[in-house]
Design a protein around this motif. Structure first.
Motif, PDB file in Angstrom:
ATOM      1  N   PRO A 160     -14.986  -1.934  -2.762  1.00 32.41           N
ATOM      2  CA  PRO A 160     -13.837  -2.734  -2.160  1.00 32.41           C
ATOM      3  C   PRO A 160     -14.175  -3.464  -0.899  1.00 32.41           C
ATOM      4  CG  PRO A 160     -13.206  -0.359  -2.100  1.00 32.41           C
ATOM      5  CD  PRO A 160     -14.525  -0.644  -2.581  1.00 32.41           C
ATOM      6  N   GLN A 182      -7.202  11.870   4.566  1.00 39.89           N
ATOM      7  CA  GLN A 182      -7.649  11.214   3.429  1.00 39.89           C
ATOM      8  C   GLN A 182      -8.123   9.820   3.874  1.00 39.89           C
ATOM      9  OE1 GLN A 182      -4.862  13.033   3.623  1.00 39.89           O
ATOM     10  NE2 GLN A 182      -5.096  14.707   1.960  1.00 39.89           N
ATOM     11  N   ARG A 225     -14.119   2.903   0.987  1.00 38.57           N
ATOM     12  CA  ARG A 225     -13.285   2.683  -0.077  1.00 38.57           C
ATOM     13  C   ARG A 225     -12.084   2.026   0.705  1.00 38.57           C
ATOM     14  NH1 ARG A 225     -10.791   6.848  -2.169  1.00 38.57           N
ATOM     15  NH2 ARG A 225     -11.717   8.570  -0.802  1.00 38.57           N
ATOM     16  N   TYR A 226     -11.807   1.926   2.044  1.00 29.96           N
ATOM     17  CA  TYR A 226     -10.772   1.438   2.664  1.00 29.96           C
ATOM     18  C   TYR A 226     -11.090   0.725   3.975  1.00 29.96           C
ATOM     19  CZ  TYR A 226      -6.451   0.954   5.280  1.00 29.96           C
ATOM     20  OH  TYR A 226      -5.326   0.408   5.748  1.00 29.96           O
ATOM     21  N   VAL A 238      -7.896  16.821  -0.945  1.00 26.08           N
ATOM     22  CA  VAL A 238      -8.285  15.296  -0.380  1.00 26.08           C
ATOM     23  C   VAL A 238      -7.188  14.311  -1.164  1.00 26.08           C
ATOM     24  CG1 VAL A 238     -10.231  13.942  -0.655  1.00 26.08           C
ATOM     25  CG2 VAL A 238     -10.738  15.902  -0.590  1.00 26.08           C
ATOM     26  N   VAL A 239      -6.275  14.969  -1.740  1.00 28.86           N
ATOM     27  CA  VAL A 239      -5.367  14.153  -2.492  1.00 28.86           C
ATOM     28  C   VAL A 239      -3.942  13.965  -1.547  1.00 28.86           C
ATOM     29  CG1 VAL A 239      -3.930  13.744  -4.516  1.00 28.86           C
ATOM     30  CG2 VAL A 239      -6.098  14.875  -4.626  1.00 28.86           C
ATOM     31  N   THR A 240      -3.487  12.830  -1.168  1.00 21.49           N
ATOM     32  CA  THR A 240      -2.562  12.644  -0.315  1.00 21.49           C
ATOM     33  C   THR A 240      -1.249  13.058  -1.253  1.00 21.49           C
ATOM     34  OG1 THR A 240      -1.985  10.180  -0.848  1.00 21.49           O
ATOM     35  CG2 THR A 240      -3.542  10.721   0.982  1.00 21.49           C
ATOM     36  N   LYS A 249       3.007   9.835   5.521  1.00 18.73           N
ATOM     37  CA  LYS A 249       2.526   8.615   4.829  1.00 18.73           C
ATOM     38  C   LYS A 249       2.083   7.592   6.278  1.00 18.73           C
ATOM     39  CE  LYS A 249       5.301   5.429   2.037  1.00 18.73           C
ATOM     40  NZ  LYS A 249       6.438   5.268   1.200  1.00 18.73           N
ATOM     41  N   ASP A 250       0.636   7.166   5.520  1.00 22.79           N
ATOM     42  CA  ASP A 250       0.385   6.067   6.807  1.00 22.79           C
ATOM     43  C   ASP A 250       0.004   4.851   6.265  1.00 22.79           C
ATOM     44  OD1 ASP A 250      -1.894   6.037   5.302  1.00 22.79           O
ATOM     45  OD2 ASP A 250      -3.369   7.382   6.587  1.00 22.79           O
ATOM     46  N   VAL A 251      -0.475   3.965   6.905  1.00 21.97           N
ATOM     47  CA  VAL A 251      -0.666   2.467   6.664  1.00 21.97           C
ATOM     48  C   VAL A 251      -1.416   2.226   5.524  1.00 21.97           C
ATOM     49  CG1 VAL A 251      -2.781   2.441   8.115  1.00 21.97           C
ATOM     50  CG2 VAL A 251      -1.326   0.243   7.461  1.00 21.97           C
ATOM     51  N   ARG A 252      -2.298   3.199   4.962  1.00 21.24           N
ATOM     52  CA  ARG A 252      -3.098   3.079   3.829  1.00 21.24           C
ATOM     53  C   ARG A 252      -2.070   3.176   2.478  1.00 21.24           C
ATOM     54  NH1 ARG A 252      -6.087   7.378   1.506  1.00 21.24           N
ATOM     55  NH2 ARG A 252      -7.256   6.662  -0.218  1.00 21.24           N
ATOM     56  N   ASP A 253      -1.313   4.473   2.707  1.00 21.81           N
ATOM     57  CA  ASP A 253      -0.324   4.906   1.638  1.00 21.81           C
ATOM     58  C   ASP A 253       0.660   3.539   1.658  1.00 21.81           C
ATOM     59  OD1 ASP A 253      -1.292   7.329   1.174  1.00 21.81           O
ATOM     60  OD2 ASP A 253      -0.335   7.909   3.168  1.00 21.81           O
ATOM     61  N   GLU A 304       0.354   0.415   2.107  1.00 20.25           N
ATOM     62  CA  GLU A 304      -0.610  -0.528   1.283  1.00 20.25           C
ATOM     63  C   GLU A 304      -0.484  -0.450  -0.111  1.00 20.25           C
ATOM     64  OE1 GLU A 304      -4.322  -2.093   2.798  1.00 20.25           O
ATOM     65  OE2 GLU A 304      -3.310  -1.804   5.029  1.00 20.25           O
ATOM     66  N   TYR A 364      -6.264   4.598  -4.980  1.00 13.98           N
ATOM     67  CA  TYR A 364      -6.608   5.815  -4.305  1.00 13.98           C
ATOM     68  C   TYR A 364      -7.880   6.386  -4.616  1.00 13.98           C
ATOM     69  CZ  TYR A 364      -1.839   6.823  -1.930  1.00 13.98           C
ATOM     70  OH  TYR A 364      -0.857   6.550  -1.074  1.00 13.98           O
ATOM     71  N   ARG A 382     -10.574   4.678  -5.995  1.00 20.50           N
ATOM     72  CA  ARG A 382     -11.729   3.707  -6.256  1.00 20.50           C
ATOM     73  C   ARG A 382     -11.679   2.762  -4.833  1.00 20.50           C
ATOM     74  NH1 ARG A 382     -13.203   1.201 -11.613  1.00 20.50           N
ATOM     75  NH2 ARG A 382     -15.129   0.808 -10.614  1.00 20.50           N
ATOM     76  N   GLY A 383     -10.362   2.595  -4.034  1.00 21.27           N
ATOM     77  CA  GLY A 383     -10.561   2.088  -2.923  1.00 21.27           C
ATOM     78  C   GLY A 383      -9.658   0.567  -3.084  1.00 21.27           C
ATOM     79  N   VAL A 384      -9.077   0.375  -1.854  1.00 19.47           N
ATOM     80  CA  VAL A 384      -8.156  -0.771  -1.847  1.00 19.47           C
ATOM     81  C   VAL A 384      -8.784  -2.029  -1.829  1.00 19.47           C
ATOM     82  CG1 VAL A 384      -6.431  -2.069  -0.448  1.00 19.47           C
ATOM     83  CG2 VAL A 384      -6.614   0.562  -0.266  1.00 19.47           C
ATOM     84  N   PRO A 385      -8.559  -2.989  -2.863  1.00 20.86           N
ATOM     85  CA  PRO A 385      -9.423  -4.113  -3.194  1.00 20.86           C
ATOM     86  C   PRO A 385      -9.123  -5.385  -1.941  1.00 20.86           C
ATOM     87  CG  PRO A 385      -7.453  -4.398  -4.553  1.00 20.86           C
ATOM     88  CD  PRO A 385      -7.516  -2.723  -3.674  1.00 20.86           C
TER      89      PRO A 385
END
Lengths: 76, 153
Positions: free
Chosen positions: A3, A34, A43-44, B11-13, B84-88, B90, B146, B148-151
């Motif tokens: 990504p 994470q 991935r981020y 590793v899972v939020t 819960k952070d900024v990635r969560d 998004e 979560y 594969r990644g944030v496009p």
């Protein structure tokens, strides 16, 4: 396809800083472990502010942590 | 042992687990509803099947099941972080954005069906189906991102 094309040396920097754990780094930059894992694995892509916070934790410049490859060459 | 390989927590939020719960509960609940309605058809027309009770019980049951599953998840691993952070946030916005499209599709479909004077059975069911699709596709989008990644765009 990844990504983001941004690569980083966070894992190596953690190792060089007394084997800092992902959890330690996460706590210091205010995210979950994470998210640190996702950044390390490409991935981020973190925000500019978070990138600066990561660089500051290791006491290095931003481009010592994150790298962006040159543009892909266009075929003639 | 090297601290660099620290793997003290899953590793899972928490938010990814919630997306999985929503996905699984929505699919199972809708499959149960469809099975009940088709089971009552008995060779006749679908529009004659009493569906209202089954639909309401399914919606209510799915909500209760989600809450119970989250409580059980919390009890199973009480030390797990619920931060819960900024990635969560998004990923949450992206999933909601994807799911929202189906709510609009459902509303527009129901409006057109009402204008064409379709049976209430079909109108209620297309709305319910689109709610389910919204939850399922939205949760699926969150889980994929979560994993594969944030496009980037």
């Amino acid at each position: 396809m990844k990504p983001t094309r941004v690569t980083n040396t966070i894992r190596a920097l953690r190792f060089a800083h007394d084997e800092m754990t992902q959890a330690d780094l996460a706590e210091r930059i205010g995210v979950t472990r994470q998210t640190v894992i996702a950044i390390e694995q490409g991935r981020y892509s973190p925000s500019l502010e978070m990138a600066f916070r990561i660089a500051r934790v290791f006491g290095v410049r931003l481009d010592d942590v994150f790298q962006y490859p040159d543009s892909e060459e266009v075929a003639p | 042992m090297s601290k660099i390989l620290y793997l003290g927590e899953a590793v899972v939020t928490h938010e990814e687990k919630r997306a999985w719960i929503m996905l699984v509960v929505s699919v199972i609940a809708y499959a149960g509803y469809v099975a009940v309605v088709l089971g009552r058809q008995d060779g006749g027309s679908l529009t004659a099947v009493p569906y209202v009770g089954a639909l309401l019980w399914t919606v209510g049951g799915a909500m209760v099941a989600s809450i119970v599953a989250e409580i059980v998840m919390g009890m199973a691993n009480p030390r797990a972080s619920r931060v819960k952070d900024v990635r969560d946030r998004e990923i949450g916005r992206l999933g909601d954005h994807v799911g929202q499209a189906f709510v609009i599709i459902g509303a527009v479909s129901a409006m057109l069906m009402a204008m064409a004077e379709w049976d209430w059975f079909w109108i209620a069911n297309v709305i319910y189906l689109c709610f389910v699709l919204s939850a399922v596709i939205g949760s699926l989008a969150k889980v994929i991102v979560y994993r594969r990644g944030v496009p980037q765009w």
